[in-house]
Enzyme design. Structure first.
Site, short mmCIF file in Angstrom:
data_model
loop_
_atom_site.label_atom_id
_atom_site.label_comp_id
_atom_site.label_asym_id
_atom_site.label_seq_id
_atom_site.Cartn_x
_atom_site.Cartn_y
_atom_site.Cartn_z
CB THR A 124 10.84 -5.85 -5.78
OG1 THR A 124 9.68 -5.42 -6.51
CG2 THR A 124 11.38 -4.69 -4.99
CD GLU A 125 17.59 -7.93 -7.79
OE1 GLU A 125 18.63 -7.26 -7.58
OE2 GLU A 125 17.52 -8.84 -8.63
CB ILE A 337 -18.11 8.67 8.04
CG1 ILE A 337 -18.14 9.70 6.91
CG2 ILE A 337 -19.52 8.19 8.38
CD1 ILE A 337 -18.61 9.16 5.57
N GLY A 339 -15.81 8.45 13.08
CA GLY A 339 -15.32 9.17 14.25
C GLY A 339 -14.34 8.32 15.05
N GLY A 340 -14.44 8.36 16.35
CA GLY A 340 -13.53 7.61 17.21
C GLY A 340 -13.59 6.11 16.97
CD GLU A 363 1.51 -5.78 -9.87
OE1 GLU A 363 2.09 -5.55 -10.96
OE2 GLU A 363 1.54 -6.88 -9.31
CD GLU A 367 3.68 9.04 -6.59
OE1 GLU A 367 2.97 9.65 -5.77
OE2 GLU A 367 3.85 7.80 -6.55
#
Length: 383
Positions: A124-125, A337, A339-340, A363, A367
């Site tokens: 990647t660049e 599930i 919660g807080g 990778e 999409e």
């Protein structure tokens, strides 16, 4: 059970013990500090995990991709970042094992297998991610060397590691563009500069860096395969393995989220009973368990196709797409599930929630996976 199956089971059992004793006790604190897990890496060297799929002829374990995927699932279940330290390294190693010259295999694979040389892939660049043919890093032949100039970014294992498989343009004017791309074995040295470590939402503790190459010289005999113009081909065949790995990470993270939610739902009470007895929570757990199992089966299916030597970009794409979406959905459900408490850094689900999105991007984005799947569906089923 034959001897090979017994050996595989013993390896998986040892990985389970490794995760329980070496990763689980320290993952929370190291992740919070974004600290590289040096001791864990040293233990992985001792276990031979850096040589998982490297042939025994070169000092590796010679494991099947199916067993390798199960190892990655287990590690990711404890801490997803640790699995990335092995994955990028083995994509580099497999490029050499699959396409390297005999001299390159003999020189590098034993050192990869022990972890003496450890690293990843430099693709990647800043302006080239999914469209790898748009890279600008060049390698110009100068006598017995290539002189490399350019920038790479989002390169895993490039800070603590010491070697990468580096994708370059040896002929920037070639048409089509992929004919001008080559892959080099690039060890750190003068002109190979780690510009900065990137700060990330999740996937912490592992070194993800931006690299600068300024008149960096690579011996010409480090050109993987010894022939220019084959770099993109080498990379794309390696990405099938990479996508199976990321799928396995997705399974591990999805399983971790399911485990956390299942456990918490049995101890947390509302309206006089554990929340696992409320139908709304049961619906969530049922979805999570089904997604996790489906993701695991798709991943193993792709791994077995890879082991048979079949083209499996469709199968790997399906596994990567489904398993990573399962990880994201399960992490979100586990947080809800809890919660807080799920929003608190005290609990692991907060880390899972931050780690999961990367899997849908890395990778090859999900999409892109759907496009690959659709194209293969059409190609394999002509009207």
């Amino acid at each position: 059970m034959n001897d090979m199956q017994e050996q595989d089971r013993m390896i998986l059992d040892s990985v389970d013990r490794f995760c329980t004793t070496e990763i689980d006790p320290v993952a929370h604190d190291l992740e919070a500090k974004d600290e590289y897990p040096h001791q864990i890496v040293e233990k992985m060297k001792e276990m031979g995990l850096f040589g998982c799929i490297i042939s025994e002829d070169y000092g590796g374990l010679g494991l099947s991709t199916e067993v390798y995927a199960q190892i990655i699932e287990r590690i990711a279940r404890s801490w997803m970042s640790v699995s990335g330290i092995i994955n990028s390294h083995l994509i580099m190693a497999s490029a050499v094992q699959r396409a390297g010259t005999e001299e390159q295999k003999a020189e590098f694979l034993p050192r990869f297998a022990t972890g003496e040389l450890r690293g990843g892939i430099g693709l990647t660049e800043p302006d080239a991610g999914t469209d790898l043919q748009a890279i600008r890093t060049t390698a110009v032949r100068d006598g017995d060397d290539y002189v490399v100039n350019g920038t790479k970014t989002w390169i895993t294992n490039s800070g603590q590691g010491n070697c990468i498989a580096l994708l370059v343009k040896t002929d920037p004017k070639a048409e089509p563009r992929h004919r001008g791309m080559s892959l080099l074995i690039a060890e750190k040295g003068p002109g190979f500069n780690v510009a900065r470590k990137l700060e990330k939402l999740g996937y912490r503790g592992i070194d993800t860096c931006e690299l600068e190459f300024k008149d960096y010289r690579v011996p010409a005999n480090r050109l993987i395969g010894g022939e220019e113009g084959k770099g993109l081909k080498h990379v794309l065949s390696g990405l099938e393995l990479g996508r199976i790995n990321v799928a396995a990470r997705g399974v591990g993270l999805a399983q971790a989220a399911l485990d956390e939610a299942t456990s918490y739902s049995q101890v947390r009470k509302t309206f006089g009973k554990p929340i696992c007895e409320h139908q709304a929570i049961q619906l969530q757990l049922g979805e999570m368990a089904t997604r996790t199992r489906a993701a695991r089966l798709l991943t193993l299916d792709a791994a077995r196709a890879f082991d048979r030597g079949e083209r499996c970009d469709m199968e790997a794409g399906m596994a990567k797409y489904f398993a990573t979406e399962a990880a994201l959905e399960n992490a979100t459900a586990a947080m809800r599930i809890h919660g807080g408490y799920g929003y608190s850094k005290e609990y692991n689900v907060e880390r899972l929630y931050r780690d999961a999105p990367l899997l849908t991007i890395g990778e090859g984005t999900n999409e892109l996976q759907r496009i690959i799947i659709a194209k293969q569906q059409i190609e394999r089923n002509p009207a």
